[in-house]
Design a protein around this motif. Structure first.
Motif, short mmCIF file in Angstrom:
data_model
loop_
_atom_site.label_atom_id
_atom_site.label_comp_id
_atom_site.label_asym_id
_atom_site.label_seq_id
_atom_site.Cartn_x
_atom_site.Cartn_y
_atom_site.Cartn_z
N LYS A 34 0.83 -1.20 0.00
CA LYS A 34 0.00 0.00 0.00
C LYS A 34 0.86 1.25 0.00
O LYS A 34 0.56 2.25 -0.70
N GLU A 35 1.94 1.22 0.81
CA GLU A 35 2.83 2.38 0.86
C GLU A 35 3.51 2.61 -0.48
O GLU A 35 3.65 3.76 -0.94
N LYS A 36 3.94 1.51 -1.11
CA LYS A 36 4.58 1.65 -2.42
C LYS A 36 3.59 2.16 -3.45
O LYS A 36 3.92 2.98 -4.30
N LEU A 37 2.35 1.62 -3.37
CA LEU A 37 1.32 2.07 -4.30
C LEU A 37 1.02 3.55 -4.11
O LEU A 37 0.85 4.31 -5.07
N LYS A 38 0.98 3.94 -2.83
CA LYS A 38 0.76 5.35 -2.52
C LYS A 38 1.88 6.22 -3.07
O LYS A 38 1.65 7.32 -3.61
N ALA A 39 3.10 5.70 -2.93
CA ALA A 39 4.26 6.45 -3.44
C ALA A 39 4.19 6.56 -4.96
O ALA A 39 4.51 7.62 -5.54
N LEU A 40 3.79 5.45 -5.61
CA LEU A 40 3.69 5.48 -7.07
C LEU A 40 2.61 6.45 -7.52
O LEU A 40 2.77 7.18 -8.51
N LYS A 41 1.48 6.43 -6.79
CA LYS A 41 0.41 7.37 -7.12
C LYS A 41 0.89 8.81 -6.94
O LYS A 41 0.54 9.70 -7.72
N ALA A 42 1.66 9.01 -5.87
CA ALA A 42 2.17 10.36 -5.62
C ALA A 42 3.12 10.80 -6.74
O ALA A 42 3.09 11.95 -7.19
N THR A 43 3.98 9.87 -7.18
CA THR A 43 4.93 10.20 -8.25
C THR A 43 4.23 10.44 -9.59
O THR A 43 4.69 11.21 -10.42
N SER A 44 3.11 9.72 -9.75
CA SER A 44 2.38 9.90 -11.03
C SER A 44 1.76 11.29 -11.13
O SER A 44 1.43 11.76 -12.22
N LYS A 45 1.55 11.95 -10.02
CA LYS A 45 0.96 13.29 -10.00
C LYS A 45 2.00 14.39 -10.15
O LYS A 45 1.66 15.56 -10.26
N LYS A 66 20.74 7.08 -8.15
CA LYS A 66 20.87 7.00 -9.60
C LYS A 66 20.08 5.81 -10.15
O LYS A 66 19.37 5.95 -11.17
N GLU A 67 20.21 4.67 -9.49
CA GLU A 67 19.53 3.47 -9.96
C GLU A 67 18.01 3.65 -9.89
O GLU A 67 17.25 3.19 -10.76
N GLN A 68 17.54 4.32 -8.82
CA GLN A 68 16.10 4.56 -8.69
C GLN A 68 15.59 5.50 -9.80
O GLN A 68 14.51 5.30 -10.36
N LEU A 69 16.41 6.51 -10.15
CA LEU A 69 16.02 7.42 -11.22
C LEU A 69 15.96 6.69 -12.56
O LEU A 69 15.06 6.92 -13.39
N ILE A 70 16.95 5.81 -12.80
CA ILE A 70 16.97 5.04 -14.05
C ILE A 70 15.73 4.17 -14.15
O ILE A 70 15.07 4.10 -15.20
N ALA A 71 15.41 3.47 -13.00
CA ALA A 71 14.23 2.61 -13.00
C ALA A 71 12.96 3.42 -13.23
O ALA A 71 12.06 3.00 -13.99
N PHE A 72 12.88 4.60 -12.63
CA PHE A 72 11.70 5.46 -12.78
C PHE A 72 11.57 5.95 -14.22
O PHE A 72 10.47 5.98 -14.80
N ALA A 73 12.71 6.27 -14.80
CA ALA A 73 12.71 6.79 -16.17
C ALA A 73 12.28 5.71 -17.16
O ALA A 73 11.50 5.97 -18.09
N LYS A 74 12.78 4.53 -16.99
CA LYS A 74 12.42 3.43 -17.89
C LYS A 74 10.95 3.05 -17.72
O LYS A 74 10.26 2.74 -18.70
N ALA A 75 10.50 3.03 -16.42
CA ALA A 75 9.11 2.66 -16.16
C ALA A 75 8.13 3.64 -16.79
O ALA A 75 7.02 3.26 -17.20
N ASN A 76 8.53 4.89 -16.90
CA ASN A 76 7.63 5.91 -17.44
C ASN A 76 7.96 6.28 -18.90
O ASN A 76 7.44 7.27 -19.43
N SER A 77 8.86 5.51 -19.52
CA SER A 77 9.18 5.68 -20.96
C SER A 77 9.63 7.09 -21.30
O SER A 77 9.20 7.71 -22.28
N PHE A 78 10.56 7.61 -20.46
CA PHE A 78 11.06 8.96 -20.73
C PHE A 78 12.07 8.99 -21.86
O PHE A 78 12.54 10.05 -22.28
N LEU A 79 12.41 7.82 -22.40
CA LEU A 79 13.38 7.75 -23.48
C LEU A 79 12.85 8.45 -24.74
O LEU A 79 13.62 8.97 -25.56
N LYS A 80 11.53 8.56 -24.84
CA LYS A 80 10.92 9.17 -26.01
C LYS A 80 11.09 10.69 -26.05
O LYS A 80 10.86 11.33 -27.08
N TYR A 81 11.48 11.26 -24.89
CA TYR A 81 11.67 12.70 -24.84
C TYR A 81 13.08 13.12 -25.26
O TYR A 81 13.42 14.30 -25.23
N THR A 82 13.89 12.14 -25.62
CA THR A 82 15.26 12.47 -26.07
C THR A 82 15.29 12.64 -27.57
O THR A 82 14.36 12.27 -28.30
N SER A 83 16.43 13.20 -28.03
CA SER A 83 16.62 13.41 -29.46
C SER A 83 17.54 12.35 -30.06
O SER A 83 18.13 12.57 -31.12
#
Length: 372
Positions: free
Chosen positions: A283-294, A350-367
């Motif tokens: 629940k805490e992780k889900l809450k954190a994910l919901k918070a990050t999604s906002k 750093k590892e958490q940022l990489i995981a977050f970036a991949k999970a949210n498909s931020f690779l598409k914002y690059t050139s």
């Protein structure tokens, strides 16, 4: 007259008691009782039955055939009955349970099977009896009571063994008050045996014949009655203890089952608590994910995360900044702001940022050409 009363009373009481005892044995056998524990009931019943049969035969011979009580054949038959009675009592002794070491007779019986012991007993005493009969049968100078010398040592030895085993059994069952009756039984057996052994013609020189006959009849009836009484008390006390042990055994089984159920319940409680902790963490992780999604990230921050997702596992922040054609300080400033927004701190950021970036498909914002 006294002998007639003795034979009649003995036959009636012993035969009825033997039938009752054998019925008890049959019922216990059908109930599935331990065979070793109930064998004594059978042998005691047979010992009493032999007394009853002997008294019945003597009654028929004395009343029906008008034989005198001192007839040689009656005395020989009486010895045979007494020896058979002693054999059955000896066989019953191992079934008298008590916590102490068994007597020598019990240990001797336990060394052989029933068939072997009966064969040994009959063989040895049969040879001795043959010698006594051959010596006394045609010799008028030898008293008819001479043949009782075969039975007297056996009877006294059996009486002593019976006294020992009964007393130990009664002590083990907290029945010390039974010492006196068992000792009285032993004394009566000794008196009855002595009465048989002493020639009547010699006794009559000192004691009245009627008194001597009455003494023999009273002791013979008394010790048989007392023997049956003691055995009945022993039997019912064994029955009581057997039922008590069954209840204790059942109580122990129930206690074991209760302990097992309590242990299983404790394990289920622990498992439940563990599941609750897991659910809470999720629940805490889900809450954190919901918070990050906002969280609203700028286009530049999304680009930084896209480059980090692509190069983060192989290059440093400085190298990634060069790939983006921006300064290292500017790149790290973006990283610091993103961490703050995502509430990421400590090692492994750093590892958490990489995981977050991949999970949210931020690779598409690059050139990057590979991801266009």
């Amino acid at each position: 007259m006294f002998y007639t009363i003795e034979y009649t009373v003995t036959a009636i009481v012993c035969l009825i008691s033997a039938i009752v005892i054998q019925r008890i044995f049959s019922k216990e056998k059908l109930r599935g009782s331990d065979p070793k524990a109930i064998q004594g009931i059978k042998w005691f019943g047979l010992a009493i039955f032999v007394w009853g049969i002997g008294a019945l035969v003597n009654l028929i011979m004395v009343i029906g055939l008008q034989w005198p009580s001192t007839h040689k054949m009656l005395i020989y038959f009486g010895v045979l009955i007494s020896l058979a009675n002693s054999l059955f009592i000896i066989l019953s002794l191992p079934s008298i349970e008590h916590p102490q070491k068994p007597g020598i007779v019990v240990r001797l019986v336990q060394r052989f099977s029933v068939r072997e012991f009966v064969g040994l007993f009959c063989g040895v005493l049969g040879m001795i009896t043959f010698v006594f009969i051959a010596t006394s049968y045609g010799n008028e100078e030898i008293s008819n009571n001479f043949i009782w010398l075969i039975d007297i040592p056996i009877s006294i030895f059996v009486a002593i063994s019976l006294l020992y085993e009964l007393n130990k059994a009664f002590v083990g069952r907290q029945m010390r008050f039974m010492y006196l009756p068992t000792f009285v039984l032993f004394v009566l057996i000794v008196i009855a045996v002595s009465h048989r052994m002493i020639p009547q013609d010699r006794v009559l020189q000192y004691i009245d014949q009627e008194f001597w006959a009455m003494l023999g009849s009273i002791t013979a009836i008394s010790f048989k009655f007392l023997f049956i009484l003691l055995f009945s008390i022993l039997l019912y006390s064994w029955k009581f203890l057997s039922e008590k042990e069954e209840q204790q055994s059942l109580a122990q089984k129930l206690e074991v089952q209760r302990s097992k159920l309590v242990k299983e319940r404790e394990q289920l409680v622990l498992a439940n608590e563990s599941h609750l902790d897991t659910i809470k963490t999720l629940k805490e992780k889900l809450k954190a994910l919901k918070a990050t999604s906002k969280i609203e990230l700028s286009d530049r921050q999304k680009e930084v995360l896209g480059y980090l997702a692509y190069f983060g596992n192989s290059k440093s922040y400085t190298e990634i900044a060069q790939e983006m054609h921006i300064s290292t300080d500017g790149f790290q400033t973006h990283i610091h702001q993103i961490k703050k927004m995502l509430n990421i701190s400590g090692t492994g950021g750093k590892e958490q940022l990489i995981a977050f970036a991949k999970a949210n498909s931020f690779l598409k914002y690059t050139s990057l050409k590979d991801n266009t």
